[in-house]
Design an enzyme around this catalytic site. Sequence first.
Site, PDB file in Angstrom:
ATOM      1  CG  ASP A 124      -0.758   8.650  -8.016  1.00 34.13           C
ATOM      2  OD1 ASP A 124      -0.513   9.152  -9.130  1.00 34.13           O
ATOM      3  OD2 ASP A 124      -1.635   7.787  -7.824  1.00 34.13           O
TER       4      ASP A 124
HETATM    5  N1  URA Z   1      -1.107   3.463  -9.965  1.00 33.44           N
HETATM    6  C1  URA Z   1      -1.648   4.450  -9.227  1.00 33.44           C
HETATM    7  O1  URA Z   1      -2.852   4.556  -9.100  1.00 33.44           O
HETATM    8  N2  URA Z   1      -0.812   5.298  -8.616  1.00 33.44           N
HETATM    9  C2  URA Z   1       0.524   5.236  -8.707  1.00 33.44           C
HETATM   10  O2  URA Z   1       1.237   6.043  -8.116  1.00 33.44           O
HETATM   11  C3  URA Z   1       1.073   4.196  -9.477  1.00 33.44           C
HETATM   12  C4  URA Z   1       0.233   3.327 -10.105  1.00 33.44           C
END
Ligand code: URA
Length: 257
Positions: A124
Amino acid sequence: MGEISYEDRPEDGRGGRVVPMRLQKFLARAGVASRRSSENLMTAGRVRVNGEVVTELGSKVDPLVDTVTVDGREVRLNDAPVTIMLNKPAGVITTMKAQSSKPIVAELVPLEEFPGLYPIGRLDADTTGLLLFSTDGNLGNELLHPSRHVNKTYRAQLDGPLSQGQADALRRGVELSDGPTSPAEVEFVGKSRRDVRITIHEGRYHQVKRMFEAVGRKVRKLHRESFGPLELGDLALGTWRQLSQEEVEALRQASNK
Ligand code: URA
């Protein structure tokens, strides 16, 4: 020297064909040194093309025709696939194509040296840490296929303390909208119960955040420390390093379990 038509040129294994290129780019792609350090080698007179010292930074070489040496040793383009790890900073989007003015991971990886690099999975925008890229089109499928369960370890800072019961629920596996997760490993980091290390075995969309939400906590900060056998170590935020063949082999092994 004989001309070789574009169509007759072999694939370089990185989504392109072997074409004439700047000497410093050639040296970087061959793994001699970064482009900047390769330029230093050239200006120091240590690089020869067909026996002639070349110090001019704009000089081009044709890898199919020219012989390049550094300190007398011949350098060839190694067309083995390249895999790197990046320590992704927060605020950078996992995409290779800009859709807005926001920073993207493509700006942080050495695309000039290794065209064809693509991210293996995604983090993310607000997540930091270990993100893999490869020019090997198969590696992503091997590592991300739902039947493969490569461990990924994250450090999460939560909006409040995680109780023993909540931690145990994560350890058993929780129910998400797209099905149950497999059991996670959960440990507290230090004395604060807000700082947690969690290892998951799948890689679903927003998985870690959704898992904590499923037990009633929100993730404030998320950082991926490791992917299978690979650890970020002390790689500085926003920088990358190339993986050795042994490391790539260890990744493949981990995905075959
Ligand atoms: N899980 C998440 O919620 N976000 C990420 O970026 C990676 C794993």
